[in-house]
Design a protein around this motif. Sequence first.
Motif, mmCIF file in Angstrom:
data_model
loop_
_atom_site.group_PDB
_atom_site.id
_atom_site.type_symbol
_atom_site.label_atom_id
_atom_site.label_comp_id
_atom_site.label_asym_id
_atom_site.label_seq_id
_atom_site.Cartn_x
_atom_site.Cartn_y
_atom_site.Cartn_z
ATOM 1 N N UNK A 145 0.835 -1.200 0.000
ATOM 2 C CA UNK A 145 0.000 0.000 0.000
ATOM 3 C C UNK A 145 0.874 1.256 0.000
ATOM 4 N N UNK A 146 1.980 1.209 0.728
ATOM 5 C CA UNK A 146 2.894 2.355 0.744
ATOM 6 C C UNK A 146 3.521 2.553 -0.629
ATOM 7 N N UNK A 147 3.910 1.449 -1.274
ATOM 8 C CA UNK A 147 4.487 1.537 -2.615
ATOM 9 C C UNK A 147 3.474 2.105 -3.599
ATOM 10 N N UNK A 148 2.240 1.667 -3.476
ATOM 11 C CA UNK A 148 1.178 2.143 -4.368
ATOM 12 C C UNK A 148 0.941 3.637 -4.165
ATOM 13 N N UNK A 149 0.945 4.087 -2.909
ATOM 14 C CA UNK A 149 0.747 5.503 -2.612
ATOM 15 C C UNK A 149 1.915 6.335 -3.149
ATOM 16 N N UNK A 150 3.137 5.817 -3.019
ATOM 17 C CA UNK A 150 4.311 6.532 -3.525
ATOM 18 C C UNK A 150 4.262 6.636 -5.048
ATOM 19 N N UNK A 151 3.825 5.572 -5.701
ATOM 20 C CA UNK A 151 3.705 5.595 -7.160
ATOM 21 C C UNK A 151 2.661 6.605 -7.598
ATOM 22 N N UNK A 152 1.543 6.674 -6.884
ATOM 23 C CA UNK A 152 0.481 7.637 -7.214
ATOM 24 C C UNK A 152 0.994 9.068 -7.052
#
Length: 109
Positions: free
Chosen positions: A43-50
């Motif tokens: 979820x953190x990786x996804x938020x950083x990508x966004x």
Amino acid sequence: MDGHRRARGRRGSRRGGGGGGAEVGELPDGRHAQSGGRQTSAAKDQAATARTLRKLERRRCVQCGALAPVTSPALPCCDGCGGPRYCDESCQRAHWLAGHQFECAGATR
């Protein structure tokens, strides 16, 4: 008092049963929710990508498609509506003449 307990029991008590049948901390599909609202690494990786994608969109010229580096400041946007971003005045002028003048919320007609 007994009547009060029965009425509460029919509506559902705080301890068990009553609601959707899921236990505390359990999601409707049977998985357990994480405690403390912590995010998983995915979820953190996804938020950083966004966040990175949003940064890139603020650095892309809508007219020519030029992309400024992520380390540079965001491109200037339309003064009227704040929507489209341009790399220079020539792109802004070309986009204006191509039809932005009719869709811009801040344009005076």
